[in-house]
Design a protein around this motif. Sequence first.
Motif, PDB file in Angstrom:
ATOM      1  N   LEU A  86       0.835  -1.203   0.000  1.00 56.70           N
ATOM      2  CA  LEU A  86       0.000   0.000   0.000  1.00 56.70           C
ATOM      3  C   LEU A  86       0.873   1.258   0.000  1.00 56.70           C
ATOM      4  CD1 LEU A  86      -2.933   1.042   0.153  1.00 56.70           C
ATOM      5  CD2 LEU A  86      -2.662   1.051   2.636  1.00 56.70           C
ATOM      6  N   GLY A  87       1.908   1.271   0.821  1.00 60.81           N
ATOM      7  CA  GLY A  87       2.816   2.412   0.859  1.00 60.81           C
ATOM      8  C   GLY A  87       3.543   2.603  -0.456  1.00 60.81           C
ATOM      9  N   PHE A  90       1.158   4.169  -2.918  1.00 66.94           N
ATOM     10  CA  PHE A  90       0.995   5.612  -2.696  1.00 66.94           C
ATOM     11  C   PHE A  90       2.191   6.396  -3.234  1.00 66.94           C
ATOM     12  CE2 PHE A  90      -2.149   4.881   0.916  1.00 66.94           C
ATOM     13  CZ  PHE A  90      -3.227   5.294   0.141  1.00 66.94           C
ATOM     14  N   TYR A  93       1.999   6.419  -7.014  1.00 68.39           N
ATOM     15  CA  TYR A  93       0.929   7.325  -7.447  1.00 68.39           C
ATOM     16  C   TYR A  93       1.372   8.785  -7.331  1.00 68.39           C
ATOM     17  CZ  TYR A  93      -3.596   9.699  -7.500  1.00 68.39           C
ATOM     18  OH  TYR A  93      -4.629  10.538  -7.784  1.00 68.39           O
ATOM     19  N   SER A  94       2.056   9.121  -6.246  1.00 71.33           N
ATOM     20  CA  SER A  94       2.529  10.493  -6.058  1.00 71.33           C
ATOM     21  C   SER A  94       3.563  10.879  -7.114  1.00 71.33           C
ATOM     22  CB  SER A  94       3.151  10.653  -4.672  1.00 71.33           C
ATOM     23  OG  SER A  94       2.191  10.411  -3.671  1.00 71.33           O
TER      24      SER A  94
END
Length: 102
Positions: A86-87, A90, A93-94
């Motif tokens: 999950l990290g 993220f 995605y960033s």
Amino acid sequence: MLTATAAGGLLCALWFVPSANATPETPVLESAAATPSPQVKAQARAASTDTSTDTAATGEGTTRLADTGSFDSTPYVVGGALCLGLGAGFVGYSVRRERLGL
């Protein structure tokens, strides 16, 4: 406002941390500890009939501790892998949003 939200989130997270009491809240059942399981009985029989040279050389005799099994870490490994994924998602995605200039 952001600092207050972060502090509140941290306090809510710490609410679920278990306490480290040295004594149990409920009394331990005496009858449960007095009746050994069949596996413990079998291990005790095997330990009493064991005549290996290891115990004879060290002078320990035939008394051994029962094997209680290993610690099951599967849920912790799966949860850690999910959080790591999950990290990483993220972060990816960033980086993608930054390169697109949105």
